[in-house]
Write a protein that holds these residues in place. Sequence first.
Motif, PDB file in Angstrom:
ATOM      1  N   GLY A   3       0.794  -1.215   0.000  1.00  0.00           N
ATOM      2  CA  GLY A   3       0.000   0.000   0.000  1.00  0.00           C
ATOM      3  C   GLY A   3       0.828   1.268   0.000  1.00  0.00           C
ATOM      4  O   GLY A   3       1.930   1.307   0.546  1.00  0.00           O
ATOM      5  N   ARG A   4       0.271   2.311  -0.607  1.00  0.00           N
ATOM      6  CA  ARG A   4       0.989   3.563  -0.776  1.00  0.00           C
ATOM      7  C   ARG A   4       0.886   4.477   0.426  1.00  0.00           C
ATOM      8  O   ARG A   4       1.601   5.476   0.506  1.00  0.00           O
ATOM      9  N   THR A   5      -0.033   4.166   1.350  1.00  0.00           N
ATOM     10  CA  THR A   5      -0.281   5.082   2.456  1.00  0.00           C
ATOM     11  C   THR A   5       0.284   4.567   3.778  1.00  0.00           C
ATOM     12  O   THR A   5      -0.129   4.988   4.845  1.00  0.00           O
ATOM     13  N   PHE A   6       1.228   3.659   3.695  1.00  0.00           N
ATOM     14  CA  PHE A   6       1.836   3.064   4.892  1.00  0.00           C
ATOM     15  C   PHE A   6       2.339   4.140   5.839  1.00  0.00           C
ATOM     16  O   PHE A   6       2.211   4.017   7.062  1.00  0.00           O
ATOM     17  N   SER A   7       2.919   5.189   5.310  1.00  0.00           N
ATOM     18  CA  SER A   7       3.527   6.225   6.153  1.00  0.00           C
ATOM     19  C   SER A   7       2.502   6.981   6.994  1.00  0.00           C
ATOM     20  O   SER A   7       2.878   7.738   7.883  1.00  0.00           O
ATOM     21  N   ARG A   8       1.216   6.801   6.744  1.00  0.00           N
ATOM     22  CA  ARG A   8       0.174   7.460   7.527  1.00  0.00           C
ATOM     23  C   ARG A   8      -0.309   6.595   8.694  1.00  0.00           C
ATOM     24  O   ARG A   8      -1.057   7.077   9.545  1.00  0.00           O
ATOM     25  N   TYR A   9       0.088   5.336   8.716  1.00  0.00           N
ATOM     26  CA  TYR A   9      -0.507   4.385   9.657  1.00  0.00           C
ATOM     27  C   TYR A   9       0.286   4.287  10.955  1.00  0.00           C
ATOM     28  O   TYR A   9       1.517   4.170  10.932  1.00  0.00           O
ATOM     29  N   GLY A  10      -0.443   4.259  12.068  1.00  0.00           N
ATOM     30  CA  GLY A  10       0.169   3.792  13.289  1.00  0.00           C
ATOM     31  C   GLY A  10       0.355   2.288  13.185  1.00  0.00           C
ATOM     32  O   GLY A  10      -0.475   1.606  12.584  1.00  0.00           O
ATOM     33  N   MET A  11       1.448   1.788  13.725  1.00  0.00           N
ATOM     34  CA  MET A  11       1.758   0.366  13.617  1.00  0.00           C
ATOM     35  C   MET A  11       2.049  -0.208  14.998  1.00  0.00           C
ATOM     36  O   MET A  11       2.472   0.518  15.911  1.00  0.00           O
ATOM     37  N   GLY A  12       1.839  -1.505  15.120  1.00  0.00           N
ATOM     38  CA  GLY A  12       2.093  -2.130  16.405  1.00  0.00           C
ATOM     39  C   GLY A  12       2.496  -3.584  16.279  1.00  0.00           C
ATOM     40  O   GLY A  12       2.324  -4.201  15.226  1.00  0.00           O
ATOM     41  N   TRP A  13       3.066  -4.086  17.348  1.00  0.00           N
ATOM     42  CA  TRP A  13       3.375  -5.515  17.500  1.00  0.00           C
ATOM     43  C   TRP A  13       2.581  -6.035  18.693  1.00  0.00           C
ATOM     44  O   TRP A  13       2.552  -5.409  19.761  1.00  0.00           O
ATOM     45  N   PHE A  14       1.968  -7.185  18.496  1.00  0.00           N
ATOM     46  CA  PHE A  14       1.266  -7.901  19.549  1.00  0.00           C
ATOM     47  C   PHE A  14       1.781  -9.330  19.570  1.00  0.00           C
ATOM     48  O   PHE A  14       2.424  -9.780  18.621  1.00  0.00           O
ATOM     49  N   ARG A  15       1.496 -10.052  20.644  1.00  0.00           N
ATOM     50  CA  ARG A  15       1.909 -11.456  20.717  1.00  0.00           C
ATOM     51  C   ARG A  15       0.843 -12.264  21.449  1.00  0.00           C
ATOM     52  O   ARG A  15       0.075 -11.720  22.241  1.00  0.00           O
ATOM     53  N   GLN A  16       0.843 -13.543  21.166  1.00  0.00           N
ATOM     54  CA  GLN A  16      -0.089 -14.447  21.818  1.00  0.00           C
ATOM     55  C   GLN A  16       0.593 -15.772  22.074  1.00  0.00           C
ATOM     56  O   GLN A  16       1.058 -16.431  21.138  1.00  0.00           O
ATOM     57  N   ALA A  17       0.659 -16.135  23.336  1.00  0.00           N
ATOM     58  CA  ALA A  17       1.218 -17.421  23.736  1.00  0.00           C
ATOM     59  C   ALA A  17       0.091 -18.438  23.854  1.00  0.00           C
ATOM     60  O   ALA A  17      -1.069 -18.059  24.061  1.00  0.00           O
ATOM     61  N   PRO A  18       0.401 -19.717  23.725  1.00  0.00           N
ATOM     62  CA  PRO A  18      -0.641 -20.753  23.826  1.00  0.00           C
ATOM     63  C   PRO A  18      -1.406 -20.647  25.132  1.00  0.00           C
ATOM     64  O   PRO A  18      -0.819 -20.539  26.211  1.00  0.00           O
ATOM     65  N   GLY A  19      -2.727 -20.648  25.028  1.00  0.00           N
ATOM     66  CA  GLY A  19      -3.561 -20.594  26.213  1.00  0.00           C
ATOM     67  C   GLY A  19      -3.691 -19.225  26.846  1.00  0.00           C
ATOM     68  O   GLY A  19      -4.316 -19.092  27.905  1.00  0.00           O
ATOM     69  N   LYS A  33      13.751 -13.836  26.885  1.00  0.00           N
ATOM     70  CA  LYS A  33      13.434 -14.720  28.004  1.00  0.00           C
ATOM     71  C   LYS A  33      12.438 -15.780  27.539  1.00  0.00           C
ATOM     72  O   LYS A  33      11.692 -15.560  26.590  1.00  0.00           O
ATOM     73  N   PRO A  34      12.399 -16.929  28.217  1.00  0.00           N
ATOM     74  CA  PRO A  34      11.425 -17.956  27.830  1.00  0.00           C
ATOM     75  C   PRO A  34       9.989 -17.425  27.811  1.00  0.00           C
ATOM     76  O   PRO A  34       9.181 -17.864  26.979  1.00  0.00           O
ATOM     77  N   GLU A  35       9.673 -16.487  28.676  1.00  0.00           N
ATOM     78  CA  GLU A  35       8.310 -15.942  28.713  1.00  0.00           C
ATOM     79  C   GLU A  35       7.997 -15.041  27.521  1.00  0.00           C
ATOM     80  O   GLU A  35       6.852 -14.611  27.355  1.00  0.00           O
ATOM     81  N   ASP A  36       8.987 -14.766  26.684  1.00  0.00           N
ATOM     82  CA  ASP A  36       8.733 -14.027  25.442  1.00  0.00           C
ATOM     83  C   ASP A  36       8.244 -14.950  24.323  1.00  0.00           C
ATOM     84  O   ASP A  36       7.877 -14.479  23.239  1.00  0.00           O
ATOM     85  N   THR A  37       8.247 -16.252  24.574  1.00  0.00           N
ATOM     86  CA  THR A  37       7.798 -17.219  23.581  1.00  0.00           C
ATOM     87  C   THR A  37       6.336 -16.970  23.229  1.00  0.00           C
ATOM     88  O   THR A  37       5.478 -16.928  24.103  1.00  0.00           O
ATOM     89  N   ALA A  38       6.064 -16.772  21.936  1.00  0.00           N
ATOM     90  CA  ALA A  38       4.704 -16.476  21.483  1.00  0.00           C
ATOM     91  C   ALA A  38       4.688 -16.360  19.971  1.00  0.00           C
ATOM     92  O   ALA A  38       5.748 -16.299  19.325  1.00  0.00           O
ATOM     93  N   LEU A  39       3.494 -16.275  19.437  1.00  0.00           N
ATOM     94  CA  LEU A  39       3.300 -15.914  18.038  1.00  0.00           C
ATOM     95  C   LEU A  39       3.191 -14.389  17.992  1.00  0.00           C
ATOM     96  O   LEU A  39       2.351 -13.812  18.680  1.00  0.00           O
ATOM     97  N   TYR A  40       4.064 -13.753  17.227  1.00  0.00           N
ATOM     98  CA  TYR A  40       4.125 -12.304  17.175  1.00  0.00           C
ATOM     99  C   TYR A  40       3.422 -11.790  15.919  1.00  0.00           C
ATOM    100  O   TYR A  40       3.720 -12.247  14.812  1.00  0.00           O
ATOM    101  N   TYR A  41       2.522 -10.843  16.118  1.00  0.00           N
ATOM    102  CA  TYR A  41       1.736 -10.280  15.042  1.00  0.00           C
ATOM    103  C   TYR A  41       2.068  -8.807  14.831  1.00  0.00           C
ATOM    104  O   TYR A  41       2.219  -8.050  15.799  1.00  0.00           O
TER     105      TYR A  41
END
Length: 125
Positions: A26-42, A87-95
């Motif tokens: 996309g051409r408007t990427f520079s207008r977007y706020g962006m973030g990282w999230f994560r989800q561990a099993p359970g 750290k082991p507690e950082d283990t997750a699927l990162y989005y």
Amino acid sequence: QVQLVESGGGLVQAGGSLRLSCAASGRTFSRYGMGWFRQAPGKEREFVAAISSSGGTTGYTDSVKGRFTISRDNAKNTIYLQMNSLKPEDTALYYCAADSTRYFGGSYYPNYDYWGQGTQVTVSS
């Protein structure tokens, strides 16, 4: 429509480092706020870090402050998450996520309207 593709995940020992990337279409990427999230099993999805459209404002969850750094390169339509002292507690699927309506989406995940498929990060002890 925005497509987000994460990369850079993997298996690393505790104390190691990884750098995640998220390439956006996309051409408007520079207008977007962006973030990282994560989800561990359970566990519920958790905010990790956010960056404003210009890159001038960033925010982190307390557990990663001083260890993780979010950045972006608007010329390459890409954001990054440098993760050190893992750290082991950082283990997750990162989005990766994009907020197309705000310059800074912050930690509230409903603000983000586009999501990538995720990249797995596994930290062994």
